[in-house]
Design an enzyme around this catalytic site. Structure first.
Site, mmCIF file in Angstrom:
data_model
loop_
_atom_site.group_PDB
_atom_site.id
_atom_site.type_symbol
_atom_site.label_atom_id
_atom_site.label_comp_id
_atom_site.label_asym_id
_atom_site.label_seq_id
_atom_site.Cartn_x
_atom_site.Cartn_y
_atom_site.Cartn_z
ATOM 1 C CG HIS A 78 -10.653 10.689 -26.694
ATOM 2 N ND1 HIS A 78 -9.582 11.388 -26.183
ATOM 3 C CD2 HIS A 78 -10.648 9.498 -26.060
ATOM 4 C CE1 HIS A 78 -8.960 10.641 -25.278
ATOM 5 N NE2 HIS A 78 -9.589 9.492 -25.196
ATOM 6 C CG ASP A 108 -8.996 14.765 -26.539
ATOM 7 O OD1 ASP A 108 -10.176 14.601 -26.898
ATOM 8 O OD2 ASP A 108 -8.349 13.904 -25.922
ATOM 9 C CB SER A 179 -9.191 9.385 -21.758
ATOM 10 O OG SER A 179 -8.274 8.878 -22.672
#
Length: 681
Positions: A78, A108, A179
């Site tokens: 993402h 992901d 992330s």
């Protein structure tokens, strides 16, 4: 940074209590770990590029970990999904171009390659709960930093972020920009890659963060580096949550359907078996099974623990070296692994483009389709995609006030399938969503679910609440039972909580066609819907708190739309801007329109806590607990609310529901109860 519903702010109570109980002396940290971690600087369309001297946190940035020699970097998909260019910043400050090797949206995970050979992380062995864990990441674009905590849980498979999950949960602080960062143990070995946080209203860390396990990361990376795509094994079964009477004897996932030539069937698994463990990992939910199988490569095998006829059994399932879709009975559609009547329903669903660029519609008559009002907006015409090519569709005015619209179109197949608007005989079995898959560019049948709640009796615009999977593109599609009968019109939702509009509303829509006020209702609601959408797109939470005119405009247009989904979305936007009174007004209005909506009540809980109105939190929390149906996030939030408002009955009821659902953190919740009420037995 991937985020769950902001309602997870309530969970901070449980984890703060755990962290305080485990506080100890500070430990040193191996600085060499920084050399194996990078900052990822994606160039998103219309956004500033990270690393160019702009204010920290304003440009999209993420993190990455070196997983193999040769410049291979893993990051969260993402972070780079919308990017048109990629760079990474090394720990020594150098900025290098990066190329995308491959990406797997389901887990992901994305793999990048740079022209620098960084030292690759060494995978860590399984870390026990409570052991030291540190996150190394580029939080808020401020360059690499280290935060430490403990491993809170292993093998988390039902957090609701990704289709494939094998998470390590930690309270080590993670924030936007983290992330793709590294979660390491006390010796600097890689436990996992940071993927998601449960964030507060301000997107800040609250101590509930998730990292993709190093095992899943390594397995996905190997496929992506070898061929740019990931092949997952398929046991060839459909799993469901078992009924309560079975759960009272044994926890597991129930084998509900089993094609005869699938891998599980060939190994001796039978319909009605309870899968209790896979490769030694406990299975408490169907997603636990999905998580365990995601670690198995094609050509491998895995040991299953089963419970059948009151006895424990064990079988070994082998998977073909090149995974193929399990065969289905010859009578079924060869490209659809579900019952024939369900697969046939695809012929009655058509992609449609209107105010929404791509959604679905359902054929209910010779030339008549139904879709969502938010799909057509204020349009008089839309485009319907038929087997013979695109066709213009005319939106027919109706006095029906909810989120449905009628479309008249010529050129549909004369002998095509039509889904009748009549009460289905069965709502108790599996229910399937049939709609447009944007990525595959086809109408498909999605994984089945079940009915959780029917519309509330006193809600004229109430909805069916189901666990049947939905995704963008299926709005306006069909919800059908195993007999292929139309049950409702799909609307959407998320986190395992999906909704559909019942057939009684479709009947009201058709009966309201051509009435004296049909044109006025259609125009008013369509214009308000478009105005609300425009206001949301232009809304800037950073200035809204001091800009009363913007708040009034957004509130008025979204309230005028009378659209449950937009009321919730506007409420969340206002909550993020800290305009809590206005946010609560819209969220409560949405909850009044759809009283059985757990999504609405969770939003109300978040806004009440953020506004400091804790005295009002108990009733929404009890409603969420009533609607939870074993949903892990809802149960945790209800429990945390009980602790916050110091209501022992609420906290104990939520804790009991957590134990019944088999949540791994129920034991920790019990410890929190004991600390708050020491007299508790």
């Amino acid at each position: 940074m991937g985020q769950q519903s902001p309602g997870w702010l309530l969970g901070i109570v449980l984890y703060l209590s755990l962290c305080l109980s485990m506080a100890g002396p500070a430990l040193s940290f191996d600085q060499r770990v920084l050399d194996s971690t990078v900052s990822v600087l994606p160039q998103w369309p219309g956004k500033a590029v990270g690393g160019l001297g702009g204010p920290a946190g304003r440009a999209p940035e993420g993190s990455g970990v070196a997983i193999r020699p040769g410049g291979y970097i893993a990051t969260a998909y993402h972070v780079i999904e919308p990017a048109v260019g990629l760079e990474v910043r090394l720990s020594d400050g150098r900025i290098l171009a990066a190329e995308l090797v491959g990406a797997d949206e389901a887990s992901d995970i994305a793999i990048l390659k740079i022209a620098a050979d960084l030292p690759a992380f060494v995978p860590a062995p399984r870390a026990p709960v409570g052991s030291r864990a540190c996150i190394v990441a580029n939080a808020y674009g401020l360059d690499l930093s280290v935060t430490c905590g403990v491993v809170s849980a292993n093998n988390v498979a039902n957090a609701g972020f990704n289709a494939v999950e094998d998470f390590i949960q930690t309270d080590a602080a993670a924030n936007p920009g983290s992330s793709g960062g590294a979660l390491v143990d006390g010796e600097g070995r890689l436990l996992g890659m940071v993927s998601a946080i449960f964030a507060s209203q301000g997107d800040g860390n609250i101590g509930i963060n998730f990292a993709v396990s190093s095992g899943l990361l390594e397995r996905v990376a190997e496929d992506l580096i070898a061929g740019g795509a990931v092949t997952y094994v398929d046991a060839g079964w459909r799993l469901e949550r078992p009924p309560r009477d079975m759960l009272s004897q044994k926890a597991g996932a129930l084998v509900a359907a089993l094609p005869p030539s699938g891998a599980a069937s060939l190994a001796g698994v039978q319909t009605g078996d309870l899968v209790t463990a896979i490769a030694g990992r406990p299975v408490r939910h169907p997603r636990d099974a999905m998580s365990a199988l995601a670690l198995v490569r094609p050509g491998g095998e895995v040991v299953l623990d089963l419970w059948r006829d009151g006895r424990d059994r064990r079988v070994t399932v082998s998977f073909p070296a090149r995974e193929e879709r399990p065969a289905v009975p010859a009578t079924a559609a060869q490209d659809c692994a579900f019952p024939d009547p369900v697969c046939l329903a695809r012929q009655a669903v058509f992609p449609v483009s209107g105010f929404d660029p791509l959604a679905s519609s359902v054929r209910i008559g010779r030339g008549l389709l139904v879709t969502n009002r938010h799909v057509v907006g204020d349009r008089d015409t839309v485009t319907v995609y038929t087997p013979s090519g695109p066709r213009p569709g005319r939106v027919l005015p109706s006095s029906y006030p909810g989120d449905l619209a009628l479309i008249e179109v010529e050129g549909l197949p004369e002998d095509g399938h039509v889904l009748k608007v009549r009460g289905p005989e069965d709502l108790t079995g599996p229910l399937h969503t049939v709609g447009a898959d944007i990525d595959r560019r086809e109408i498909r049948v999605f994984e089945p679910g079940r009915l959780v709640f029917e519309p509330a009796a006193d809600a004229p615009l109430g909805r069916l609440h189901v666990t049947s999977f939905m995704q963008p593109g299926v709005s306006g599609g069909a919800l059908v039972n195993e007999a292929g009968e139309l049950v409702g019109i799909a609307v959407g939702g998320g986190e395992g909580r999906f909704e559909a509009i019942p057939l009684s509303d479709v009947t009201r829509l058709v009966l309201g066609r051509g009435g004296p006020d049909a044109g006025a209702v259609q125009a008013r609601l369509g214009e308000a819907l478009v105005a609300c959408r425009a206001a949301l797109d232009a809304f800037d939470p950073s200035v809204a708190e001091s800009d009363a005119e913007t708040v009034v405009s957004l509130t008025a247009s979204c309230r005028d739309s009378d659209n449950y989904g937009l009321l919730l979305e506007a409420g969340r936007a206002l909550g993020a801007a800290r305009v809590f009174d206005a946010a609560l007004d819209l969220q409560l209005e949405a909850a009044e329109q759809v009283p059985n909506s757990m999504n609405a009540w969770l939003s109300v809980m978040v806004s009440l806590q953020a506004a400091g109105r804790l005295e009002e939190l108990e009733q929404p929390a009890r409603t969420v607990l009533r609607l939870a149906d074993g949903n892990p996030s809802a149960l945790r939030r209800a429990f945390a609310a009980g602790i916050l408002v110091k209501n022992r009955d609420l906290a104990e009821a939520a804790h009991a529901a957590m134990r019944t659902a088999g949540l791994p953190d129920a034991a920790t919740a019990g410890q929190v109860l004991a600390r708050n009420w020491p007299d508790r037995p």
